[in-house]
Design an enzyme around this catalytic site. Structure first.
Site, PDB file in Angstrom:
ATOM      1  N   ARG A  91     -18.455 -21.756  69.109  1.00  0.00           N
ATOM      2  CA  ARG A  91     -18.040 -21.344  67.756  1.00  0.00           C
ATOM      3  C   ARG A  91     -18.780 -20.101  67.324  1.00  0.00           C
ATOM      4  O   ARG A  91     -19.955 -19.923  67.621  1.00  0.00           O
ATOM      5  CB  ARG A  91     -18.397 -22.418  66.736  1.00  0.00           C
ATOM      6  CG  ARG A  91     -17.650 -23.702  66.857  1.00  0.00           C
ATOM      7  CD  ARG A  91     -18.260 -24.691  65.870  1.00  0.00           C
ATOM      8  NE  ARG A  91     -17.974 -26.050  66.244  1.00  0.00           N
ATOM      9  CZ  ARG A  91     -17.048 -26.805  65.672  1.00  0.00           C
ATOM     10  NH1 ARG A  91     -16.335 -26.325  64.685  1.00  0.00           N
ATOM     11  NH2 ARG A  91     -16.845 -28.025  66.078  1.00  0.00           N
ATOM     12  N   GLY A 100     -12.881 -19.565  58.699  1.00  0.00           N
ATOM     13  CA  GLY A 100     -11.637 -19.373  59.435  1.00  0.00           C
ATOM     14  C   GLY A 100     -11.385 -17.962  59.909  1.00  0.00           C
ATOM     15  O   GLY A 100     -10.354 -17.670  60.484  1.00  0.00           O
ATOM     16  N   MET A 102     -13.166 -16.095  62.106  1.00  0.00           N
ATOM     17  CA  MET A 102     -13.405 -15.796  63.511  1.00  0.00           C
ATOM     18  C   MET A 102     -13.045 -17.010  64.359  1.00  0.00           C
ATOM     19  O   MET A 102     -12.446 -17.949  63.884  1.00  0.00           O
ATOM     20  CB  MET A 102     -14.832 -15.334  63.699  1.00  0.00           C
ATOM     21  CG  MET A 102     -15.021 -13.962  63.068  1.00  0.00           C
ATOM     22  SD  MET A 102     -16.647 -13.321  63.322  1.00  0.00           S
ATOM     23  CE  MET A 102     -17.632 -14.537  62.528  1.00  0.00           C
ATOM     24  N   ARG A 332     -23.263 -26.683  55.026  1.00  0.00           N
ATOM     25  CA  ARG A 332     -23.496 -25.388  54.384  1.00  0.00           C
ATOM     26  C   ARG A 332     -23.344 -25.599  52.886  1.00  0.00           C
ATOM     27  O   ARG A 332     -22.750 -26.596  52.455  1.00  0.00           O
ATOM     28  CB  ARG A 332     -22.511 -24.333  54.882  1.00  0.00           C
ATOM     29  CG  ARG A 332     -21.078 -24.734  54.654  1.00  0.00           C
ATOM     30  CD  ARG A 332     -20.137 -23.731  55.278  1.00  0.00           C
ATOM     31  NE  ARG A 332     -18.783 -24.254  55.223  1.00  0.00           N
ATOM     32  CZ  ARG A 332     -17.786 -23.794  55.932  1.00  0.00           C
ATOM     33  NH1 ARG A 332     -17.968 -22.806  56.759  1.00  0.00           N
ATOM     34  NH2 ARG A 332     -16.582 -24.302  55.831  1.00  0.00           N
ATOM     35  N   HIS A 450      -7.190 -24.355  54.503  1.00  0.00           N
ATOM     36  CA  HIS A 450      -7.529 -22.934  54.476  1.00  0.00           C
ATOM     37  C   HIS A 450      -7.207 -22.309  53.121  1.00  0.00           C
ATOM     38  O   HIS A 450      -8.037 -21.645  52.500  1.00  0.00           O
ATOM     39  CB  HIS A 450      -6.757 -22.214  55.595  1.00  0.00           C
ATOM     40  CG  HIS A 450      -7.003 -20.743  55.623  1.00  0.00           C
ATOM     41  ND1 HIS A 450      -6.150 -19.843  55.028  1.00  0.00           N
ATOM     42  CD2 HIS A 450      -8.022 -20.022  56.127  1.00  0.00           C
ATOM     43  CE1 HIS A 450      -6.616 -18.625  55.192  1.00  0.00           C
ATOM     44  NE2 HIS A 450      -7.768 -18.700  55.859  1.00  0.00           N
ATOM     45  N   ARG A 612     -17.551   3.775  14.267  1.00  0.00           N
ATOM     46  CA  ARG A 612     -17.453   5.143  14.772  1.00  0.00           C
ATOM     47  C   ARG A 612     -16.325   5.870  14.038  1.00  0.00           C
ATOM     48  O   ARG A 612     -15.181   5.391  14.018  1.00  0.00           O
ATOM     49  CB  ARG A 612     -17.161   5.088  16.277  1.00  0.00           C
ATOM     50  CG  ARG A 612     -17.475   6.339  17.039  1.00  0.00           C
ATOM     51  CD  ARG A 612     -16.360   7.246  17.453  1.00  0.00           C
ATOM     52  NE  ARG A 612     -15.168   6.654  17.993  1.00  0.00           N
ATOM     53  CZ  ARG A 612     -14.927   6.508  19.303  1.00  0.00           C
ATOM     54  NH1 ARG A 612     -15.821   6.862  20.196  1.00  0.00           N
ATOM     55  NH2 ARG A 612     -13.779   6.014  19.699  1.00  0.00           N
ATOM     56  N   THR A 762     -20.656   6.315  27.478  1.00  0.00           N
ATOM     57  CA  THR A 762     -20.707   6.659  28.910  1.00  0.00           C
ATOM     58  C   THR A 762     -19.340   7.038  29.461  1.00  0.00           C
ATOM     59  O   THR A 762     -19.264   7.628  30.531  1.00  0.00           O
ATOM     60  CB  THR A 762     -21.294   5.501  29.722  1.00  0.00           C
ATOM     61  OG1 THR A 762     -20.611   4.310  29.339  1.00  0.00           O
ATOM     62  CG2 THR A 762     -22.769   5.350  29.471  1.00  0.00           C
ATOM     63  N   ASP A 764     -17.103   9.158  28.038  1.00  0.00           N
ATOM     64  CA  ASP A 764     -17.056  10.613  27.951  1.00  0.00           C
ATOM     65  C   ASP A 764     -18.202  11.255  28.713  1.00  0.00           C
ATOM     66  O   ASP A 764     -18.022  12.285  29.368  1.00  0.00           O
ATOM     67  CB  ASP A 764     -17.089  11.048  26.478  1.00  0.00           C
ATOM     68  CG  ASP A 764     -15.690  11.053  25.882  1.00  0.00           C
ATOM     69  OD1 ASP A 764     -14.812  11.698  26.489  1.00  0.00           O
ATOM     70  OD2 ASP A 764     -15.475  10.409  24.841  1.00  0.00           O
ATOM     71  N   CYS A 826     -22.330   2.075  24.810  1.00  0.00           N
ATOM     72  CA  CYS A 826     -21.064   1.492  24.376  1.00  0.00           C
ATOM     73  C   CYS A 826     -19.877   1.898  25.234  1.00  0.00           C
ATOM     74  O   CYS A 826     -18.750   1.554  24.932  1.00  0.00           O
ATOM     75  CB  CYS A 826     -20.799   1.792  22.910  1.00  0.00           C
ATOM     76  SG  CYS A 826     -20.568   3.535  22.589  1.00  0.00           S
TER      77      CYS A 826
HETATM   78  C1  PEP Z   1     -17.277   6.612  25.364  1.00  0.00           C
HETATM   79  O1  PEP Z   1     -16.893   7.766  25.466  1.00  0.00           O
HETATM   80  O2  PEP Z   1     -17.966   6.040  26.223  1.00  0.00           O
HETATM   81  C2  PEP Z   1     -16.910   5.807  24.195  1.00  0.00           C
HETATM   82  C3  PEP Z   1     -17.393   4.593  24.048  1.00  0.00           C
HETATM   83  O3  PEP Z   1     -16.002   6.336  23.341  1.00  0.00           O
HETATM   84  P1  PEP Z   1     -14.439   6.387  23.684  1.00  0.00           P
HETATM   85  O4  PEP Z   1     -14.190   5.512  24.866  1.00  0.00           O
HETATM   86  O5  PEP Z   1     -13.745   5.896  22.455  1.00  0.00           O
HETATM   87  O6  PEP Z   1     -14.220   7.828  23.955  1.00  0.00           O
HETATM   88 MG    MG Z   2     -16.097   8.831  23.756  1.00  0.00          MG
END
Ligand code: PEP
Ligand code: MG
Length: 866
Positions: A91, A100, A102, A332, A450, A612, A762, A764, A826
């Site tokens: 085996r 399953g 191999m 296992r 399986h 925002r 993050t 943008d 965010c």
């Molecule tokens: C971003 O840009 O990460 C953000 C949270 O704003 P949006 O997605 O609305 O541009």
């Molecule tokens: Mg943004």
């Protein structure tokens, strides 16, 4: 290096070298369990052989031959002689379990002479059954001869002799064997009669199976590295098919679907292991073994307990009983549903086997996601036709179109269609189709078949053993009573209840799981990072808070400008030609938004909520279609050409880099002023009603300190005059900024002078750092991944080296200005379990993500904090 380890020489620590199966066999041998003797060829040998095939003859072969002699001595049987014969199983077994994927060969060592010897020792029927299985498995694994071809030959013979193989006379058995051997010849092969040759060829084939297609696909799916290799386990055979005091089974020490602490599994009398796993004969529940073979059952229970206590986890155990004596073949940590994962972890804590933090670390954030998946709407389900019931093999609820093959599933998936893969039973070749299907349904097989095992591992909804269905894979039809279904028909699968419905059923959010709440409350005990939510509608805010959000990290106000009535006012505002029109539109928008904020603040109560201000460019609110422009002109009582011209004027070549975010706030301050009025009017009203409201206002897309200073100044002025107008003692509030541009990161120390808090956008920031359009990356990221140019989509998982460094720099700089500045994340990666530890380590105060991601994020935060 040592190439071969006998079971008594290894332990569970040697998983890398001996593979999971080998290490476990060694460990069980060490624990004194009845494990049939054997040895393991290391994973290193596999990689050496795959790199340089001559390694086998030059080095490995000699050691294998020696090991065989030692095994003969240990078992007091002979592998080459014709008396007192030793047979072995061969085996595969990699470091990570790949069920399953191999190859396995049983009964290795039989040949034309030795089959007679085995027949004398046991029965003719049994001996030939073993020999047939060997020819078939060996043919398939070593020479790639399709196993169905053997079955077809056997069936022909059975028809020809008008009896089943179990009733064959010797000469009939011999004819089948001859016919199987002919099949080898047809494939330009010869079945090796020498047991040693069989063993060497089988070991090579198992090594090679590491690189077969389905194993590669499985590794990619589960992120298992390709360079690990598989071990080969060679173990003396015990025979579950040597009569009615023999049998074989697969048992979980706890229920893998619910987690209940009770043996759960199946066995078959007079059968070999493959029969249970393949789901060809329908097995009996393990409890029934207590009546049939009470001693073996009692032994099994005892060993199961030892193994669970030893591994401190639920075990998936394979056993065989040979003439009343129990052997443990494999153990296992058992695969289980998300629900069972949770319950078992909590129970193990209660039983004192593991600690709370161990329990938390054992559960992956992905498991949590499965627990909060939708279920079918209980109301709607009453009005659809229940088609059939089967075994609830893997929970969840899904609707899709019927497909019968893995290929078709892939084809439809590529076209964006949702499919349900329906088969008699699945096999490892179906893996790719299973991955892309919404759900899997099989007409045969049990809870350990399986389909069941693989679906549970993937978190895909699955029903097995749905026996009311007659699945004809060739004609592509399903017959169920009077009904005939064909490819493309819609089915709804409830994997939690094992129920199959005709047509489409809407889904709803799963009910709160108390175990989940308990686990997440433990997670929060360790957390040193908050989890907030990105939410703005009353419904999303409510969900977010139910899922345990500690606040709202991002309420995007865009949606307050959409909807038929509102967008008309927004358009009136954008296209206004005089003050009158501007005031009229702003007043209407103010009224709408004030009511919205009033409700939102009520839902979040005393939790923080970052609001925002408007972010998207103006043209997003305007029609692009000429006809619509004309209609708009009528509504606004304007000449169509003026509307058209205005709209053209607002169009941008590069809107994402254009007139949006705080840039709008500067050129059109009346919009931000209106928003702030709406926020404070509702906040003041609620304060008067006895609520405590703490508005946090956030300015998007800031690149320059003066931008922020300018907006901040007029907002403060507006807010102060609102307090005066309301003759209200001012209450505290904050104005902060999003950090979404590389430049903002670099001048974070300056921006911190003008900001009460920071939140990294993050999405943008990644877009602007990479120069990848966040809306278009989907067109090529898969190709990047395929070619290993990028491992992750940076919009899903933080790019720590680039974007992450920018964030780190900004945090350091900002805290030079304000030591205690509150800083959040965010963007989408705020909810990514893989990115959370990074955020924690650089001193972020909270991450914020969409409501459904909160539970998994809370667990990920605990993982990062423990
Ligand atoms: C971003 O840009 O990460 C953000 C949270 O704003 P949006 O997605 O609305 O541009
Ligand atoms: Mg943004």
């Amino acid at each position: 290096a040592k190439l071969i380890y006998f079971f008594e020489e290894g332990s569970s620590k040697d998983k890398g070298l001996l593979g999971g199966k080998g290490a476990n066999l060694a460990e069980m041998t060490r624990l004194g369990l009845p494990v049939p003797a054997g040895f393991t060829i290391t994973t290193e040998s596999c990689m050496k052989y795959l790199e340089e095939p001559s390694f086998f003859e030059d080095w490995l072969k000699k050691d294998v031959l020696e090991a065989v002699i030692k095994l003969e001595a240990e078992t007091k049987k002979s592998f080459t002689g014709d008396e007192n014969i030793l047979l072995v199983s061969v085996r595969s077994g990699a470091a990570f379990s790949m069920p399953g994927m191999m190859d396995t060969i049983l009964n290795l060592g039989l040949n034309d002479l030795r089959v007679q010897s085995l027949a004398r020792l046991t029965s003719m029927d049994f001996a030939f059954d073993c020999y047939r299985r060997l020819l078939q498995m060996f043919g398939e694994v070593v020479y790639g001869i399709n196993k169905d071809k053997f079955n077809i030959r056997l069936q022909k013979m059975e028809k020809h002799f008008s009896k089943t193989a179990a009733d064959f006379q010797e000469k009939e058995h011999l004819q089948v064997i001859e016919s199987f051997k002919e099949l080898y010849i047809e494939n330009e092969r010869v079945f090796p009669q020498n047991p040693i040759d069989q063993l060497l060829e089988a070991a090579k084939a198992v090594f090679k199976s590491w690189n077969n297609h389905r194993a590669k696909v499985y590794r990619e799916l589960h992120e298992i590295p390709h360079h690990l290799g598989t071990a080969v386990n060679i173990q003396s055979m015990v025979f579950g098919n040597s009569g009615n005091e023999s049998g074989t089974g697969v048992v979980f020490t706890r229920n893998p679907a619910t987690g209940e602490n009770k043996l759960f599994g199946e066995f078959l009398l007079n059968a070999q292991g493959e029969d249970v796993v393949a789901g060809i004969r329908t097995p009996e529940s393990i409890e029934a073994l207590q009546q049939v073979l009470p001693e073996a059952y009692a032994d099994f229970k005892r060993y199961a307990n030892i193994l669970e206590q030893h591994y401190k986890d639920m075990q998936d155990i394979e056993f065989t009983i040979e003439n009343g004596k129990l052997f443990i073949l494999q153990t296992r940590n058992g695969k289980r549903t998300a629900k069972a994962t949770l319950r078992i972890a909590l129970d193990l804590v209660k039983e004192g086997l593991i600690t709370k933090s161990e329990a938390l670390l054992r559960i992956s954030p992905g498991t949590i996601d499965q627990l909060i998946h939708p279920i079918f709407d209980p109301q709607a389900i009453q009005n659809v036709e229940l088609l059939a019931e089967g075994l609830p093999a893997s929970p969840g609820a899904a609707t899709g179109a019927i497909v019968f093959t893995s290929e078709k599933a892939k084809e439809c998936h590529a076209l964006g269609q949702k499919v349900i893969l329906v088969r008699q039973e699945t096999s490892p070749e179906d893996i790719e189709g299973m991955i892309v299907s919404e759900a899997i349904v099989t007409s045969r097989g049990g809870m350990t078949s399986h389909a069941a095992v693989v679906a549970r591992g993937m978190g895909t909804c699955c029903i097995t053993g749905c026996e009311a269905l007659t699945v004809n894979e060739e004609l592509k039809t399903i017959t169920c009573g009077e009904r005939i279904l064909t490819e493309g028909d819609l089915l709804s699968v409830d994997g939690t209840a094992g129920k199959l419905y005709l047509g489409e059923v809407p889904t709803v959010v799963a009910e709160n799981d108390q175990n989940l709440e308990l686990l997440l409350s433990w997670a929060d005990e360790y957390a040193d990072l908050q989890v907030r939510a990105n939410a703005e509608t009353v419904q999303d805010l409510t969900t977010a808070i139910e899922f345990g959000a500690s606040g709202i990290g991002l309420a995007r106000t865009e949606h307050m400008f959409f909807g038929e009535e509102r967008v008309l006012e927004m358009r009136r505002l954008i296209l206004a030609e005089n003050k009158e029109e501007i005031r009229e539109a702003l007043d209407k928008l103010l009224a709408f938004q004030q009511e919205d904020f009033y409700q939102m603040f009520q839902v979040v109560e005393d939790k923080r909520m970052v609001i925002r201000l408007l972010d998207p460019p103006m043209h997003e609110f305007l029609p692009s279609d000429l006809n619509e422009m004309k209609q708009l002109a009528v509504k606004l009582n304007k000449h169509p050409s003026i509307v058209e011209e205005q709209i053209k004027r607002l169009q941008e070549t590069n809107p994402m880099l254009g007139h949006r975010g705080c840039r709008l706030g500067i050129t059109e301050p009346q919009i931000y002023q209106m928003q702030v009025k709406a926020i404070f009017h509702s906040a003041i009203q609620l304060t008067k009603e006895g609520y405590t409201v703490f508005p946090e206002i956030m300015i998007p897309l800031v690149a320059e300190k003066e931008e922020l200073a300018y907006v901040r100044a007029f907002l403060i002025e507006t807010i102060e005059s609102i307090f005066v107008n309301h003759q209200m003692e001012p209450f505290p509030y904050e104005i902060g900024t999003m950090i979404e541009l590389p430049r903002a990161c670099i001048i974070a120390d300056q921006l911190a002078q003008e900001a009460d808090f920071f939140s990294f956008g993050t999405n943008d920031l990644t877009q602007m750092t990479y120069g990848f359009s966040r809306d278009d990356i989907g067109k090529f990221i898969h190709s990047y991944k395929e070619k290993n140019v990028m491992v992750n989509d940076p919009f899903q998982t933080l790019d720590q080296n680039g974007v992450g460094e920018l964030i780190k720099l900004a945090v350091t700089k900002a805290r030079q200005t304000k030591e205690n500045l509150m800083i959040g994340i965010c963007g989408e990666v705020g909810g990514d379990p893989k990115s959370i530890a990074f955020f924690r380590n650089i001193g972020i105060d909270y991450v914020s993500c969409s409501p459904y991601r909160i539970p998994a994020a809370r667990l990920a935060v605990a993982h990062a904090s423990i």
